[in-house]
Design an enzyme around this catalytic site. Structure first.
Site, PDB file in Angstrom:
ATOM      1  N   GLU A 119       1.160  23.944 -10.521  1.00  0.00           N
ATOM      2  CA  GLU A 119       1.790  24.631  -9.469  1.00  0.00           C
ATOM      3  C   GLU A 119       1.936  26.223  -9.912  1.00  0.00           C
ATOM      4  O   GLU A 119       2.568  26.806  -9.815  1.00  0.00           O
ATOM      5  CB  GLU A 119       3.301  24.196  -9.061  1.00  0.00           C
ATOM      6  CG  GLU A 119       3.181  23.020  -8.551  1.00  0.00           C
ATOM      7  CD  GLU A 119       4.426  22.343  -8.235  1.00  0.00           C
ATOM      8  OE1 GLU A 119       5.565  22.627  -8.714  1.00  0.00           O
ATOM      9  OE2 GLU A 119       4.445  21.288  -7.271  1.00  0.00           O
ATOM     10  N   GLU A 266       0.766  14.802  -6.386  1.00  0.00           N
ATOM     11  CA  GLU A 266       2.123  14.489  -6.715  1.00  0.00           C
ATOM     12  C   GLU A 266       2.694  14.056  -5.295  1.00  0.00           C
ATOM     13  O   GLU A 266       2.840  15.004  -4.286  1.00  0.00           O
ATOM     14  CB  GLU A 266       3.209  15.466  -7.279  1.00  0.00           C
ATOM     15  CG  GLU A 266       2.770  15.958  -8.689  1.00  0.00           C
ATOM     16  CD  GLU A 266       3.628  16.954  -9.246  1.00  0.00           C
ATOM     17  OE1 GLU A 266       4.766  17.293  -8.567  1.00  0.00           O
ATOM     18  OE2 GLU A 266       3.334  17.516 -10.215  1.00  0.00           O
TER      19      GLU A 266
END
Ligand SMILES: *[C@@H]1O[C@H](CO)[C@@H](O)[C@H](O)[C@H]1NC(C)=O
Ligand SMILES: *[C@@H]1O[C@H](CO)[C@@H](O)[C@H](O)[C@H]1NC(C)=O
Ligand SMILES: *[C@@H]1O[C@H](CO)[C@@H](O)[C@H](O)[C@H]1NC(C)=O
Ligand SMILES: *[C@@H]1O[C@H](CO)[C@@H](O)[C@H](O)[C@H]1NC(C)=O
Ligand SMILES: *[C@@H]1O[C@H](CO)[C@@H](O)[C@H](O)[C@H]1NC(C)=O
Ligand SMILES: *[C@@H]1O[C@H](CO)[C@@H](O)[C@H](O)[C@H]1NC(C)=O
Ligand SMILES: *[C@@H]1O[C@H](CO)[C@@H](O)[C@H](O)[C@H]1NC(C)=O
Length: 507
Positions: A119, A266
């Site tokens: 991220e 995820e």
């Protein structure tokens, strides 16, 4: 005879590759902020005991990579966020990283992707300017080692870079990231790689402050007046997960890129939380993960990309008790560090898929020994009294004309008829059960509901990712409030105005 046997084996091999490449998979993330992290060999034993075939690591830990060798498990390794700056500024640092953490373990450890950072755009924006260079340098190092066909390079993104994901058809990336994302997509396209997305309906639901029905986040059916419909495409979104994945596809499309598959690096649900986190319960976590697995293994993509399966990595293997943040942040693990499950993880072949979980089919194992399959087929159609009419030439289940397909049909017919009186799904180890209905077109497997045409063995179009990519470890950040406000507004319109604006069509 020799020749036929050879041809048969070749067909089987091709069929095996074909079905394998096309089937969706569910893997798991292995975060390591754990007080009593088991030794790598124990972790691999837990993975194997639970039939986990794909993992993502947040780093390139040598003990884990060694323990995973010859395990048959496919691995995404991670460049940590801290490593990106160095690699992004130095091709030789990238080459050294690949040599040390990838080339040194292949082929015995099946590394299929490098996830560059976690991220990055939202967690370490200062590394964003060099992110794509880092990816390029790593890719060039793979090319130099002739590993670029086996190992893809990508980077996992937080959902936050898409500020207004609902309705999906109007979603776009946050325009302040335009140039980085444009370069990134160009890189993914040129290198035949994938977009890595971290998609958490848990956050979509909890930040919606009660406006989203929890059923929508948990993949449970919604009452028909509350169906979520995209007003522009009229696509129905059965789950927030599908809507999130489609929002990413539409955002990519808005930058005029296509043909870049998405892998969800995820997704998960915490099973324990603090006083203000009432939805973090074992029951919800189990429901979410169970339904997520069923959703993914049904092989279909989100409404805008039905033919691209949504390969997904569950977050996560163990509770990471050392992570900072709210109580829930430490309680996403499906397993305790001692290997016992917090709730059952139903990944096994016999638990694949959804639709009608009351029907269990018996099919040939992909790649099973061809002599044993032939014996099993002969036995099922003979002594076993299976009705093998449908697999004769000219009949609906003759094609694909492979031993594996014919054995699957015969095994299943036998199993449906004889299971109740003790017949098993074994056939000398060449058979396995599945809840995925193997029927295709007019070929109906015994036990199939007449309307069902889904299929474990049916060809799904070829764009699907065959390897995962992955992302980063860490942070499950909070989405900006406006994301949820926009989403909530969209939902409120849908919920409250079933007969309202003509663009919102409740079904
Ligand atoms: C590694 O994974 C790839 C991608 O699924 C697969 O094609 C290949 O057969 C695997 N290699 C080994 C040695 O298992
Ligand atoms: C980013 O791209 C979008 C879509 O092409 C465009 O509308 C927007 O103006 C761009 N933003 C910036 C800051 O360049
Ligand atoms: C995408 O293509 C359309 C049609 O060719 C064009 O109008 C639009 O400006 C393009 N958008 C971007 C971001 O390049
Ligand atoms: C594993 O750890 C959990 C949590 O500490 C505990 O509840 C459970 O009893 C343990 N299981 C075994 C087999 O030791
Ligand atoms: C599931 O399958 C059983 C047996 O074929 C059938 O009776 C039942 O209606 C099916 N349920 C659904 C929801 O399709
Ligand atoms: C065997 O299956 C065929 C259809 O594939 C069906 O027409 C036929 O009636 C079945 N025979 C028996 C004995 O059930
Ligand atoms: C697979 O899941 C999608 C999304 O929930 C659903 O629309 C589709 O009908 C499912 N397909 C099958 C064959 O179960």
């Amino acid at each position: 005879m020799m020749r036929e046997k050879w041809l048969g084996s070749l067909l089987l091999l091709l069929f095996g590759i074909f079905t394998r490449a096309l089937g969706a998979f569910v893997g798991i993330n292995i975060g390591t902020d754990v007080t009593n992290l088991p030794p790598a060999s124990d972790i691999v034993a837990i993975l194997k005991a639970n039939q986990i075939t794909h993992v993502r690591l947040y780093d390139a830990d040598s003990h884990m990579l060694k323990a995973l060798s010859n395990s048959g498990i496919e691995v995404i390794v991670g460049v940590t966020n801290e490593e990106i700056l160095g690699i992004g500024e130095s091709p030789s640092a990238a080459a050294a990283w690949i040599n040390k953490n990838v080339a040194a373990y292949l082929p015995s450890t099946n590394i299929t992707a490098v996830a560059v950072g976690s991220e990055v755009l939202t967690a370490v924006p200062n590394a964003a300017p060099v992110l794509v260079s880092a990816m390029n340098y790593l890719h060039k190092a793979l090319v130099a080692s002739n590993l670029n066909f086996q190992v893809k390079v990508s980077t996992p993104h937080h959902m936050d870079i898409i500020p207004r994901p609902f309705p999906p058809s109007t979603a776009t990336f946050d325009s302040s990231w335009n140039s980085t994302i444009y370069q990134l997509l160009q890189f993914l396209k040129n290198t035949n790689s994938y977009y890595m997305l971290n998609a958490y309906p848990y956050y979509g639901y909890t930040k919606g402050n009660g406006i989203f029905p929890i059923d929508y986040a948990l993949f449970r059916p919604l009452p028909s007046v509350k169906q979520i419909v995209d007003p522009n495409t009229l696509f129905h979104y059965n789950s927030m997960f599908d809507a999130m994945v489609d929002a990413a596809y539409y955002s990519i499309d808005a930058l005029n890129f296509s043909g870049i598959p998405i892998v969800v690096t995820e997704s998960g649900w915490p099973w324990f939380g603090g006083a203000k986190e009432p939805d973090a319960t074992v029951e919800n976590a189990e429901t979410f993960v169970d339904n997520l697995i069923k959703r993914v293994l049904n092989n279909s993509g989100p409404p805008s990309q039905l033919n691209i399966p949504i390969n997904t990595y569950i977050y996560e293997l163990f509770n990471e008790d050392k992570r900072p943040g709210p109580v829930s942040e430490k309680n996403w693990g499906v397993f305790y560090a001692n290997g016992s499950a917090v709730y059952p993880l139903r990944l096994g072949a016999s638990d694949q898929i959804t639709g009608n979980s009351s029907v269990v089919f018996c099919v040939a194992k992909p790649g099973a020994d061809s002599d044993k399959l032939q014996n099993g087929l002969n036995w099922a159609c003979g002594q076993g009294q299976a009705n093998c009419t449908a697999i004769q030439s000219g009949q609906p289940c003759y094609n694909p004309d492979t031993l594996e397909n014919h054995a699957s049909y015969a095994y299943n017919d036998y199993y449906q008829k004889k299971h109740a009186v003790g017949g098993t799904c074994d056939f000398d180890g060449t058979a396995t059960t599945t809840t995925v209905d193997p029927s295709t077109g007019s070929c109906k497997f015994t036990g199939s509901s007449s309307s069902s045409t889904s299929g474990g063995l049916s060809p799904v179009t070829a764009l699907g990712p065959t390897t995962p990519l992955d992302g980063s470890s860490s942070s499950i950040l909070q989405a900006p409030k406006f994301l949820y406000l926009m989403s909530a507004t969209f939902l409120v319109l849908v919920l409250l105005c079933p007969g309202g604006p003509s663009s919102f069509l409740p079904s």
